[in-house]
Write a protein that holds these residues in place. Structure first.
Motif, PDB file in Angstrom:
ATOM      1  N   GLU A 166      30.895  42.836  34.937  1.00 55.80           N
ATOM      2  CA  GLU A 166      31.756  41.746  34.515  1.00 55.80           C
ATOM      3  C   GLU A 166      32.814  42.268  33.561  1.00 55.80           C
ATOM      4  O   GLU A 166      32.564  43.117  32.712  1.00 55.80           O
ATOM      5  N   GLU A 167      34.023  41.730  33.705  1.00 58.45           N
ATOM      6  CA  GLU A 167      35.153  42.204  32.918  1.00 58.45           C
ATOM      7  C   GLU A 167      35.313  41.357  31.661  1.00 58.45           C
ATOM      8  O   GLU A 167      35.070  40.154  31.663  1.00 58.45           O
ATOM      9  N   PRO A 168      35.763  41.931  30.538  1.00 56.36           N
ATOM     10  CA  PRO A 168      36.072  41.134  29.359  1.00 56.36           C
ATOM     11  C   PRO A 168      37.295  40.272  29.608  1.00 56.36           C
ATOM     12  O   PRO A 168      38.037  40.491  30.558  1.00 56.36           O
ATOM     13  N   VAL A 223      29.521  28.136  30.306  1.00 56.80           N
ATOM     14  CA  VAL A 223      30.955  28.416  30.388  1.00 56.80           C
ATOM     15  C   VAL A 223      31.217  29.614  31.295  1.00 56.80           C
ATOM     16  O   VAL A 223      30.408  30.542  31.387  1.00 56.80           O
ATOM     17  N   VAL A 224      32.367  29.587  31.982  1.00 56.27           N
ATOM     18  CA  VAL A 224      32.792  30.724  32.786  1.00 56.27           C
ATOM     19  C   VAL A 224      34.196  31.141  32.375  1.00 56.27           C
ATOM     20  O   VAL A 224      35.033  30.305  32.048  1.00 56.27           O
ATOM     21  N   ALA A 225      34.429  32.443  32.365  1.00 52.38           N
ATOM     22  CA  ALA A 225      35.760  33.001  32.152  1.00 52.38           C
ATOM     23  C   ALA A 225      36.135  33.719  33.435  1.00 52.38           C
ATOM     24  O   ALA A 225      35.388  34.581  33.905  1.00 52.38           O
ATOM     25  N   ARG A 226      37.277  33.361  34.023  1.00 51.18           N
ATOM     26  CA  ARG A 226      37.599  33.835  35.363  1.00 51.18           C
ATOM     27  C   ARG A 226      38.747  34.836  35.337  1.00 51.18           C
ATOM     28  O   ARG A 226      39.729  34.654  34.622  1.00 51.18           O
ATOM     29  N   SER A 227      38.599  35.871  36.120  1.00 53.57           N
ATOM     30  CA  SER A 227      39.640  36.871  36.257  1.00 53.57           C
ATOM     31  C   SER A 227      39.556  37.487  37.640  1.00 53.57           C
ATOM     32  O   SER A 227      38.560  37.347  38.338  1.00 53.57           O
ATOM     33  N   GLU A 228      40.607  38.202  38.023  1.00 52.44           N
ATOM     34  CA  GLU A 228      40.568  38.884  39.306  1.00 52.44           C
ATOM     35  C   GLU A 228      39.503  39.962  39.320  1.00 52.44           C
ATOM     36  O   GLU A 228      39.020  40.358  40.378  1.00 52.44           O
ATOM     37  N   GLY A 229      39.136  40.454  38.168  1.00 53.22           N
ATOM     38  CA  GLY A 229      38.096  41.459  38.093  1.00 53.22           C
ATOM     39  C   GLY A 229      36.703  40.894  38.257  1.00 53.22           C
ATOM     40  O   GLY A 229      35.753  41.636  38.452  1.00 53.22           O
ATOM     41  N   GLY A 230      36.575  39.579  38.191  1.00 45.79           N
ATOM     42  CA  GLY A 230      35.277  38.955  38.330  1.00 45.79           C
ATOM     43  C   GLY A 230      35.168  37.727  37.455  1.00 45.79           C
ATOM     44  O   GLY A 230      36.146  37.268  36.860  1.00 45.79           O
ATOM     45  N   VAL A 231      33.979  37.183  37.385  1.00 46.43           N
ATOM     46  CA  VAL A 231      33.700  35.979  36.615  1.00 46.43           C
ATOM     47  C   VAL A 231      32.640  36.303  35.578  1.00 46.43           C
ATOM     48  O   VAL A 231      31.577  36.821  35.908  1.00 46.43           O
TER      49      VAL A 231
END
Length: 279
Positions: A78-80, A198-206
């Motif tokens: 998972e990405e920061p 909570v979820v934080a979303r990015s192209e690198g992952g969730v």
């Protein structure tokens, strides 16, 4: 017209639907476009003349491509928060947005990121695009009954999703508390305003879960010191300026006075597409 041009013309007739499916599966413009391109590559390398139902064939291909991408995304660390652009706030086709709202409500995109790749594919293809379970089963390599069960499980989770809060004043107070805690590296302060799921979303992952997202937010501290409150596409957010221009933007989704989703846009292309008002 050459054979390749004729094939490209037939493919273009299905592009908007394929892109809509990929958007719902991946939540990312860049990844959706990559998936559609891969579908075209596979079509161009196939014996297209033997395909009787091109629309169904392409839906199966885009489903498999998206499933592979989701599984690959989950297999990576998972990405920061600051590691890659998040595109969940990007604009979708209006017709598809209407379909989304009518079908499952405004909390769908929050819940989709918590589903397994197989659950997500079964739900999106069947409930949003009316793909028969027999076809979904072929994509997943499972029985139609198993595909039906996956969609049913996902549907129950979607229906149980909380309705996001709409009180902008209260939302701003929560984001201000989030920003203050991020600046101080205050883990307890961050956990106090983050939903446990909570979820934080990015192209690198969730990144999922309050502890993991809080850890990412603490790494955001260097940027949080210069972040400013803003409305991002009308939603409560934060923006970081560089030479007076938006360099990155965060938007938030809330339920019960806690943050349930954090979306971060970092790429110049994505940030330029956002309507940002400092508040």
């Amino acid at each position: 017209m050459s054979e390749n041009e004729f094939l490209a013309e037939r493919f273009e007739a299905h592009r908007s639907r394929l892109r809509a499916v990929a958007h719902r599966m991946l939540g990312s413009t860049a990844e959706a476009d990559d998936a559609v391109q891969e579908a075209w590559v596979r079509l161009s390398r196939s014996d297209a003349g033997a395909v009787e139902n091109l629309g169904g064939w392409l839906t199966t291909v885009i489903g498999r491509v998206c499933l592979d991408m989701l599984r690959s995304r989950r297999s990576r660390a998972e990405e920061p928060l600051e590691s890659g652009p998040v595109v969940a706030s990007e604009a979708f086709d209006p017709e598809q947005d209407a379909l989304l709202a009518d079908s499952v409500g405004v909390a769908l995109l929050v819940v989709l990121d918590t589903l397994s790749p197989a659950e997500r594919l079964a739900f999106v293809l069947h409930d949003l695009f009316a793909v028969p379970f027999e076809e979904i089963a072929g994509i997943l390599g499972r029985s139609p009954a198993a595909a039906r069960q996956l969609a049913s499980r996902a549907r129950r989770r979607v229906r149980g999703a909380p309705v996001p809060d709409t009180d902008l004043v209260r939302q701003r107070e929560v984001v201000d508390a989030f920003l203050a805690a991020a600046r101080e590296g205050d883990l307890e302060g961050l956990l106090a305003v983050l939903d446990p799921d909570v979820v934080a979303r990015s192209e690198g992952g969730v990144t999922s879960g309050a502890v993991a997202v809080a850890a990412g937010a603490r790494r955001f501290a260097s940027f949080s010191r210069v972040a400013l409150p803003a409305l991002v596409d009308g939603a409560t957010g934060l923006v970081v300026l560089e030479d007076g221009r938006p360099e990155r933007a965060l938007t938030f989704t809330f339920a019960h006075d806690r943050i349930t989703v954090i979306d971060v846009a970092l790429s110049p292309e994505r940030v330029s597409e956002l309507h940002i008002d400092l508040v």
